[in-house]
Scaffold this motif. Structure first.
Motif, PDB file in Angstrom:
ATOM      1  N   ALA A  76      16.750  29.888  -5.918  1.00 29.54           N
ATOM      2  CA  ALA A  76      17.809  30.531  -5.130  1.00 29.54           C
ATOM      3  C   ALA A  76      17.165  31.331  -4.030  1.00 29.54           C
ATOM      4  CB  ALA A  76      18.838  31.326  -5.717  1.00 29.54           C
ATOM      5  N   SER A  77      17.771  31.680  -2.944  1.00 30.57           N
ATOM      6  CA  SER A  77      17.166  32.493  -1.848  1.00 30.57           C
ATOM      7  C   SER A  77      16.979  33.820  -2.102  1.00 30.57           C
ATOM      8  CB  SER A  77      17.938  32.170  -0.548  1.00 30.57           C
ATOM      9  OG  SER A  77      19.105  32.535  -0.475  1.00 30.57           O
ATOM     10  N   CYS A  78      18.063  34.404  -3.015  1.00 30.36           N
ATOM     11  CA  CYS A  78      17.886  36.015  -3.231  1.00 30.36           C
ATOM     12  C   CYS A  78      18.277  36.135  -4.743  1.00 30.36           C
ATOM     13  CB  CYS A  78      18.925  36.539  -2.307  1.00 30.36           C
ATOM     14  SG  CYS A  78      20.498  36.191  -2.734  1.00 30.36           S
ATOM     15  N   LYS A 112      23.794  31.615   1.918  1.00 27.24           N
ATOM     16  CA  LYS A 112      22.826  31.612   0.783  1.00 27.24           C
ATOM     17  C   LYS A 112      22.326  30.122   0.871  1.00 27.24           C
ATOM     18  CE  LYS A 112      23.386  35.925   0.076  1.00 27.24           C
ATOM     19  NZ  LYS A 112      22.568  36.770   0.256  1.00 27.24           N
ATOM     20  N   THR A 113      21.042  30.074   0.417  1.00 31.13           N
ATOM     21  CA  THR A 113      20.618  28.806   0.118  1.00 31.13           C
ATOM     22  C   THR A 113      19.765  28.650  -1.282  1.00 31.13           C
ATOM     23  OG1 THR A 113      18.260  29.406   0.854  1.00 31.13           O
ATOM     24  CG2 THR A 113      19.859  28.593   2.565  1.00 31.13           C
ATOM     25  N   VAL A 114      19.744  27.462  -1.870  1.00 28.35           N
ATOM     26  CA  VAL A 114      19.273  26.838  -3.003  1.00 28.35           C
ATOM     27  C   VAL A 114      18.463  25.790  -2.538  1.00 28.35           C
ATOM     28  CG1 VAL A 114      19.691  26.075  -5.193  1.00 28.35           C
ATOM     29  CG2 VAL A 114      21.224  27.463  -4.356  1.00 28.35           C
ATOM     30  N   THR A 123       9.591  16.279   0.186  1.00 31.57           N
ATOM     31  CA  THR A 123       9.905  17.762   0.610  1.00 31.57           C
ATOM     32  C   THR A 123      11.155  18.121  -0.292  1.00 31.57           C
ATOM     33  OG1 THR A 123       9.366  16.779   2.940  1.00 31.57           O
ATOM     34  CG2 THR A 123      10.703  18.967   2.783  1.00 31.57           C
ATOM     35  N   PRO A 124      11.263  19.342  -0.463  1.00 32.55           N
ATOM     36  CA  PRO A 124      12.324  19.971  -1.420  1.00 32.55           C
ATOM     37  C   PRO A 124      13.594  19.994  -0.520  1.00 32.55           C
ATOM     38  CG  PRO A 124      10.460  21.215  -1.663  1.00 32.55           C
ATOM     39  CD  PRO A 124      10.206  20.478  -0.604  1.00 32.55           C
ATOM     40  N   LYS A 125      14.716  19.922  -1.102  1.00 37.13           N
ATOM     41  CA  LYS A 125      16.241  19.795  -0.603  1.00 37.13           C
ATOM     42  C   LYS A 125      16.646  21.031  -0.359  1.00 37.13           C
ATOM     43  CE  LYS A 125      18.209  16.810   0.667  1.00 37.13           C
ATOM     44  NZ  LYS A 125      18.178  16.315   2.290  1.00 37.13           N
ATOM     45  N   VAL A 126      16.979  21.611   0.889  1.00 31.00           N
ATOM     46  CA  VAL A 126      17.750  22.779   0.840  1.00 31.00           C
ATOM     47  C   VAL A 126      19.072  22.745   1.117  1.00 31.00           C
ATOM     48  CG1 VAL A 126      17.510  25.100   2.272  1.00 31.00           C
ATOM     49  CG2 VAL A 126      15.503  23.998   1.906  1.00 31.00           C
ATOM     50  N   LEU A 127      20.037  23.352   0.033  1.00 34.49           N
ATOM     51  CA  LEU A 127      21.301  23.250  -0.061  1.00 34.49           C
ATOM     52  C   LEU A 127      21.668  24.617   0.264  1.00 34.49           C
ATOM     53  CD1 LEU A 127      21.513  21.508  -3.584  1.00 34.49           C
ATOM     54  CD2 LEU A 127      21.565  20.587  -1.359  1.00 34.49           C
ATOM     55  N   SER A 128      22.909  24.724   0.909  1.00 35.73           N
ATOM     56  CA  SER A 128      23.457  26.001   1.316  1.00 35.73           C
ATOM     57  C   SER A 128      25.015  26.420   1.180  1.00 35.73           C
ATOM     58  CB  SER A 128      23.159  26.325   2.840  1.00 35.73           C
ATOM     59  OG  SER A 128      23.880  25.508   3.804  1.00 35.73           O
ATOM     60  N   PHE A 129      25.428  27.346   0.739  1.00 31.78           N
ATOM     61  CA  PHE A 129      26.809  27.894   0.919  1.00 31.78           C
ATOM     62  C   PHE A 129      26.972  29.221   1.523  1.00 31.78           C
ATOM     63  CE2 PHE A 129      24.649  29.556  -2.839  1.00 31.78           C
ATOM     64  CZ  PHE A 129      25.163  30.749  -2.963  1.00 31.78           C
TER      65      PHE A 129
END
Length: 134
Positions: A76-78, A112-114, A123-129
């Motif tokens: 998680a981004s935070c 936020k991103t995961v 490449t890792p996948k960046v998901l966001s909400f």
């Protein structure tokens, strides 16, 4: 006359040193790597959510490849977002999910991103909400 012969000889040798050789063409076949994972949604808008009430967000995907997919890391981004994910190999044709639980402590808009790392993608996948805490 002797200088002209020497000059002609020098000129001939100079042209011979710049001899053009046929070039060899090398063709490399580059295959486009297609993702084995199809995400239902990579970005989710939560709209308005209540303050101090954790909200769970599910990112679902399907393994469309021919081999099992293994999620190797989810970050998680935070610190305000906890994550959980399918720990077992996801077989071809199966679906799985990554869950992010956001602790909506502060009022206001947020994004936020995961980041999800698997054995299926380089490449890792960046998901966001995103949303707004009211």
């Amino acid at each position: 006359m002797k200088t002209i012969k020497i000059s002609m000889l020098a000129l001939t040798l100079a042209f011979m040193s710049f001899n053009v050789l046929p070039t060899k063409t090398v063709t490399t076949k580059i295959e486009k790597e297609t993702s084995l994972i199809i995400w239902k949604s990579e970005q989710i808008d939560l709209g308005e959510i209540p303050q101090n009430k954790p909200k769970s967000i599910d990112f679902e995907f399907k393994n469309t490849g021919k081999t099992a997919v293994i999620i190797t890391n989810v970050k998680a981004s935070c610190g305000c977002t906890a994550t959980d994910y399918t720990k077992t190999p996801i077989q071809p044709g199966q679906t799985a999910k990554v869950t992010a639980t956001y602790n909506a402590a502060a009022k206001g808009a947020f994004t936020k991103t995961v980041t999800v790392t698997t054995n299926a993608e380089v490449t890792p996948k960046v998901l966001s909400f995103k949303g707004t805490v009211i």
